[in-house]
Design a protein around this motif. Sequence first.
Motif, PDB file in Angstrom:
ATOM      1  N   LEU C 118      66.802  14.163  70.693  1.00  0.00           N
ATOM      2  CA  LEU C 118      67.321  14.728  71.801  1.00  0.00           C
ATOM      3  C   LEU C 118      68.573  15.438  71.508  1.00  0.00           C
ATOM      4  CD1 LEU C 118      66.980  11.641  74.279  1.00  0.00           C
ATOM      5  CD2 LEU C 118      66.004  13.895  74.555  1.00  0.00           C
ATOM      6  N   THR C 119      68.906  15.420  70.115  1.00  0.00           N
ATOM      7  CA  THR C 119      70.094  16.448  69.752  1.00  0.00           C
ATOM      8  C   THR C 119      69.739  17.755  69.756  1.00  0.00           C
ATOM      9  OG1 THR C 119      70.774  14.497  68.304  1.00  0.00           O
ATOM     10  CG2 THR C 119      71.738  16.804  67.775  1.00  0.00           C
ATOM     11  N   PRO C 120      70.295  18.607  70.549  1.00  0.00           N
ATOM     12  CA  PRO C 120      70.039  20.113  70.830  1.00  0.00           C
ATOM     13  C   PRO C 120      69.728  20.618  69.653  1.00  0.00           C
ATOM     14  CG  PRO C 120      71.900  19.211  72.331  1.00  0.00           C
ATOM     15  CD  PRO C 120      71.648  18.100  71.256  1.00  0.00           C
ATOM     16  N   ALA C 121      70.486  20.650  68.649  1.00  0.00           N
ATOM     17  CA  ALA C 121      70.408  21.504  67.296  1.00  0.00           C
ATOM     18  C   ALA C 121      69.331  21.118  66.447  1.00  0.00           C
ATOM     19  CB  ALA C 121      71.678  21.022  66.454  1.00  0.00           C
ATOM     20  N   LEU C 122      68.468  20.037  66.673  1.00  0.00           N
ATOM     21  CA  LEU C 122      67.140  19.824  66.091  1.00  0.00           C
ATOM     22  C   LEU C 122      66.216  20.905  66.390  1.00  0.00           C
ATOM     23  CD1 LEU C 122      65.750  17.987  63.969  1.00  0.00           C
ATOM     24  CD2 LEU C 122      64.879  16.683  65.828  1.00  0.00           C
ATOM     25  N   ARG C 137      67.467  14.069  79.566  1.00  0.00           N
ATOM     26  CA  ARG C 137      67.630  15.448  79.786  1.00  0.00           C
ATOM     27  C   ARG C 137      68.999  16.075  79.835  1.00  0.00           C
ATOM     28  NH1 ARG C 137      64.033  18.574  82.836  1.00  0.00           N
ATOM     29  NH2 ARG C 137      65.004  20.676  83.573  1.00  0.00           N
ATOM     30  N   ALA C 138      69.751  15.653  80.509  1.00  0.00           N
ATOM     31  CA  ALA C 138      71.298  15.938  80.225  1.00  0.00           C
ATOM     32  C   ALA C 138      71.756  15.972  78.922  1.00  0.00           C
ATOM     33  CB  ALA C 138      72.110  14.978  81.159  1.00  0.00           C
ATOM     34  N   TYR C 139      71.569  15.011  78.235  1.00  0.00           N
ATOM     35  CA  TYR C 139      71.916  15.038  76.856  1.00  0.00           C
ATOM     36  C   TYR C 139      71.218  16.037  76.035  1.00  0.00           C
ATOM     37  CZ  TYR C 139      73.247  13.492  72.155  1.00  0.00           C
ATOM     38  OH  TYR C 139      73.865  13.110  70.691  1.00  0.00           O
ATOM     39  N   HIS C 140      70.118  16.536  76.254  1.00  0.00           N
ATOM     40  CA  HIS C 140      69.135  17.332  75.373  1.00  0.00           C
ATOM     41  C   HIS C 140      69.653  18.780  75.880  1.00  0.00           C
ATOM     42  CE1 HIS C 140      65.596  19.780  74.346  1.00  0.00           C
ATOM     43  NE2 HIS C 140      66.197  19.084  73.176  1.00  0.00           N
ATOM     44  N   LEU C 141      70.157  18.830  77.052  1.00  0.00           N
ATOM     45  CA  LEU C 141      70.419  20.164  77.466  1.00  0.00           C
ATOM     46  C   LEU C 141      72.116  20.343  77.232  1.00  0.00           C
ATOM     47  CD1 LEU C 141      68.746  20.654  80.860  1.00  0.00           C
ATOM     48  CD2 LEU C 141      68.116  21.376  78.600  1.00  0.00           C
ATOM     49  N   GLY C 142      72.763  19.339  76.552  1.00  0.00           N
ATOM     50  CA  GLY C 142      74.332  19.369  76.129  1.00  0.00           C
ATOM     51  C   GLY C 142      75.224  19.291  77.400  1.00  0.00           C
ATOM     52  N   GLN C 143      74.651  18.755  78.286  1.00  0.00           N
ATOM     53  CA  GLN C 143      75.433  18.520  79.544  1.00  0.00           C
ATOM     54  C   GLN C 143      76.239  17.491  79.308  1.00  0.00           C
ATOM     55  OE1 GLN C 143      72.353  18.478  82.355  1.00  0.00           O
ATOM     56  NE2 GLN C 143      72.178  20.766  82.643  1.00  0.00           N
ATOM     57  N   ILE C 144      75.757  16.400  78.702  1.00  0.00           N
ATOM     58  CA  ILE C 144      76.758  15.223  78.220  1.00  0.00           C
ATOM     59  C   ILE C 144      76.693  15.166  76.703  1.00  0.00           C
ATOM     60  CG2 ILE C 144      76.715  13.900  80.582  1.00  0.00           C
ATOM     61  CD1 ILE C 144      74.540  12.089  79.056  1.00  0.00           C
ATOM     62  N   ASP C 145      77.818  14.399  76.191  1.00  0.00           N
ATOM     63  CA  ASP C 145      77.980  14.554  74.765  1.00  0.00           C
ATOM     64  C   ASP C 145      77.717  13.042  74.263  1.00  0.00           C
ATOM     65  OD1 ASP C 145      78.255  17.110  74.294  1.00  0.00           O
ATOM     66  OD2 ASP C 145      80.311  17.066  74.582  1.00  0.00           O
ATOM     67  N   ASP C 146      78.062  12.161  75.133  1.00  0.00           N
ATOM     68  CA  ASP C 146      78.060  10.805  74.749  1.00  0.00           C
ATOM     69  C   ASP C 146      76.526  10.037  74.723  1.00  0.00           C
ATOM     70  OD1 ASP C 146      78.640   8.284  74.200  1.00  0.00           O
ATOM     71  OD2 ASP C 146      79.760   7.746  76.237  1.00  0.00           O
ATOM     72  N   PHE C 147      76.003   9.843  73.774  1.00  0.00           N
ATOM     73  CA  PHE C 147      74.609   9.079  73.787  1.00  0.00           C
ATOM     74  C   PHE C 147      74.483   7.761  74.427  1.00  0.00           C
ATOM     75  CE2 PHE C 147      70.687   7.620  72.036  1.00  0.00           C
ATOM     76  CZ  PHE C 147      69.731   8.430  72.623  1.00  0.00           C
ATOM     77  N   ALA C 148      75.768   7.071  74.493  1.00  0.00           N
ATOM     78  CA  ALA C 148      75.956   5.698  75.072  1.00  0.00           C
ATOM     79  C   ALA C 148      75.428   6.139  76.713  1.00  0.00           C
ATOM     80  CB  ALA C 148      77.244   5.219  74.996  1.00  0.00           C
TER      81      ALA C 148
END
Lengths: 286, 313, 535
Positions: C118-122, C137-148
């Motif tokens: 889910l890290t966008p840079a990959l 989805r939010a994490y993958h789109l960079g909308q949130i940074d905290d994977f927790a």
Amino acid sequence: MSPGRGQWRDAWRRLRRHRPAMAALVYLAVLGAAALLAPHLAPYAYDAQDLALGATPPSAAHWFGTDVFGRDLFTRVLYGARVSLLVGLVATAVALCIGVLWGTVAGYLGGRVDAVMMRIVDILYGLPFILFVILLLVVFGRHLVLLFLAIGAVEWLTMARIVRAQVMSLRHQEFVLAARSMGFSTPRILFRHIVPNTWGPVIVYTTLTIPNVILLESFLSFLGLGVQPPAASWGLLISHGVESMEAYPWLLLFPALALFTTLLALNTLGDGLRDALDPKTAGDAP
Amino acid sequence: MLRFIAGRLLQAIPVLWVIVTLTFFLVRLAPGGPFDTERAVSPEVRAALEAHYGLDAPLWRQYLDYLAGVLRGDFGPSFKYANRSVTELIAAGFPVTAELGLWALSIAVLLGVGAGLIAALRPRRWPDHLAMSAAMLGICLPSFVLGPLLALLFGIVLGWLPVSGWGLTPGDKILPALTLGAGYAAYLARLTRGGLLEMLSQDFVRTARAKGAGELRVLLVHALRGGLVPVVAFLGPAAAGLLAGSFVVETVFQIPGLGRFFVQAAFNRDYTMVMGMTVFFSTLIVLFNLLADIALVWLDPRLRGAAGQGGGR
Amino acid sequence: MRHLIAAGLLIGLGLLGGCSGGQDLPAGVLRIGNGTEPQDLDPHVTTGLPEYRIQLALFEGLVAKDPRTLEPVPAVARHWTVSDDGLRYTFELRPEARWSNGDAVTADDFVFSFRRLLTPALGGEYAYMLYPIVNARAYHLGQIDDFAAVGVRAPDPHTLVIELEHPVPYFLQLLDHHSAYPVHRPTIEAFGAQARRGTAWTRPGNLVGNGPFVLREWSVNRRIVVEPNPHYWNAGAVHLPAIAFLPVEDANTQERMFRGGQLDIVLGGLNPDKIEYYRRERPQALRVSPAYATYYYEFNTRRPPFDDPRVRRALAMAIDREAIVERVTRGGQRPAAALTPPDPYGYRPPEALRFDPEAARALLAEAGYPDGRGFPPFEVLYNTAEMHQRIAVAIQQMWKRHLNIEARLTNMEWKVYLAARNDGEFDVARAGWVGDFLDPINFLELLSGYSGNNHSGWSDPRFDALLEQSNRERDRARRYALLQEAERLAMEAMPVIPIYYYSNVQLVSERVQGWHDNLLDYHPYLGVRLDRAAD
């Protein structure tokens, strides 16, 4: 030495005495006429399918058999001749003109002009052909003229190299030196004295280029340029024939045979032409 | 001769530069990018991929970076084969293709020039017709037809040779080399015959013949050198073309060579791979054409041009 | 000059005599024809089937599928529970699961792996497979940074908890996809940043996996060889001494290699003429079974006359699908009456389509083209391939015969075709879709207004609403009824012409045991044997 009107007539006279060449010429003429008249001669329509019939071996009703759609192969080979002969002749003619002109000029002038011209040839050899064709297609759309252009663009290169090598070995021969000392202009020397002496390899290479071009056409069809189904060409018929050559060998055999006989005829004619045109053998003719 | 070679090598620099530049823009102009797949790729993923491969930079920047890389001998990572560099892929495929090409070329020269010689020795008689008909057949059966035919015949029906592979089972190199060589052999046969007949009608050959030299001797001693001029002029690009043209044979016989990459890279829009292959291939073209030109001079010293003493020897 | 020749000869001799690397495989190795050279073996980066087939040997997810029934079976997770609302999955990992270097496989490995994908840079193209997970989805789109904040937790090394945004009846099937495979963190980090693609961690000697096999050899364009993983928890079910994957691109070459005894398994791509040959000569080796995939034509509904549903239906009804599968494709395909293939869980696509030239002509006349008069010439776009062309030629003729309209066939090389389809530069385009998991949503989403794979330009809010509604429905029968209604709606409008459901055609040597046919063409290697007695 200069191939004036009279010399062409002589050449034709000599060619007429070359029996195999005349046989070849007749064969090609008949083939060409049959291709032209395909709509009137063909026993079936080239795109008429009979899915229930499918692929059948040669029979009285279908001389060359039928393909997987039940289409008459004889008809399709006949129609294919139109495209293939046209492509073969036109594209080869394009390659011939550019190649001979380019090679002659480079070979005769030599030096820096030669270097630049031949390096341009190197560049064209080096460019990826597939991308060139794809771009051509995207920019200009699919068009038969493009097909000639694409094929001509690759086929003239080797022709130019062969002619150049030939011209370079000719330009210091006595007859050229003599012509030069008589003050003839460069174009006159080139086209009256040198080019006629390169006919041998040029004719040989040309007759070899034609089948190559006919087969290249099927590769260009793969990229989307050229003949589109349900139309047929020999190249396409052969490449489809390979796909099912174990189950339906006739689908490969007849188109390949058509190409083979044409090529044989072209080469025989080429040999005859070479003998007829060769200024050196001219005197030998009884 | 050394000056000639050095000069040509110098000329190769602008040639390669033009090819690199044209190809760089050509490949980017072609529709469809390296990351287009059957399934839609989200804009975010696409952006991440483009950033990873430096495709987000302005085009001129990418071009300069690429040139700088090439000068360092670095062709970059392949876009398609994510964990390989272009250099590595070329290094893996080239020895195989070179070997295949060499075998094919040997077969082509042996069969082609041989058949041409026989044909020229007995022109318009049955050996000539036989050799030339065989040559025509060779041209009419392009490798995409001949390859499967040979594989079926010798691999399946007779069971003598393996239907695929390269250097894995004994004899697996024979069919591919034969397939690739056959078309070229046919060309060489025709060109050799044509070139020899051309020479045989030259004055100095006729003189030799008049002096009572045997036909074979005339052919080999007097005519062969000059007669091979068109053959060698053809061989230059043909040798390079053999490497690029091995695509079909490599596919039909499952050979891990460069030819497959050359074609697939263009289809995959693997920009760096296309560029690397083009640079590599163009260098070969330049080299082979140079070799051919050297050979031409050796065959026919008149080509050196400077002397200009005219025809006889 | 002489020296040059001598040097050339020497180089030549060196090359000819030189070893070209590689040796023949020992007997007993299962040799699989695998299509193309894999782009990589990193399960979070690759997108293709050839890669997946190899990853299936090298990695193992939380659950797997039974190749006979396609039901989820335990893999790294030996047991799992689903909360009543269908939103929380708790997996109990088997303690004996090991990486190929002996390390234990832990729940943290899965958390790490999901985060990596889910890290966008990959730039992982299949990251969306994890989108049902809370905040993925939010994490993958960079909308949130905290994977927790993402719904994946490892309360202890052998427990993994996954929280979903909404119930997803097929969620367990997604966990068997290569995008959900775990990767070995120390290995990844030893060769570069965790979200960097294309590092050397997937090379032989470097790659550490948790599957039944480990990577032994990777010769580009030649083969990939895997051998049993001694640390695998279920090593007793591994019977093959090694598997070789050969990247054979040409289908005819593949078939010749099979006949010549150089391949044991050929997956797909068999020419119909060859199918007949095997039916006759080696019926035991030929396996033809239904596939979960559909071949269809897509209309560009933005362009007249295809903006008129009557025209679209007329064209669809003039195609004789029976004739196409029986006379043209001839490989066990089934005529498709709708977009979605039937599945074993009871989805029956609506019978929305029948071959009826009479009615088709009437519809076309109604749309203003009686007997095809005035119908503008149009193009059928397809990517270059023998079979696509045959089908197009047959359909072209059917349209001409039954509707008297003229279609031009336009083949394009793959990437040009993709670009044209994406840019909407077509009239009618050939398309195909292969389901990743057994659920109608796979196919129906293709027609949704939000799908990037819907090139037709058709959308209907009612259709989208039905799909949305089905996502909230937990009862399978009721859910399927909603989806069926959606499909009926779409087939009324007919933005696509379903043509046939694909079949899986394989050649499997008579010596291979334990290889099962199924809808998803899913073939794990556990339990597979190569019978040597039959040699």
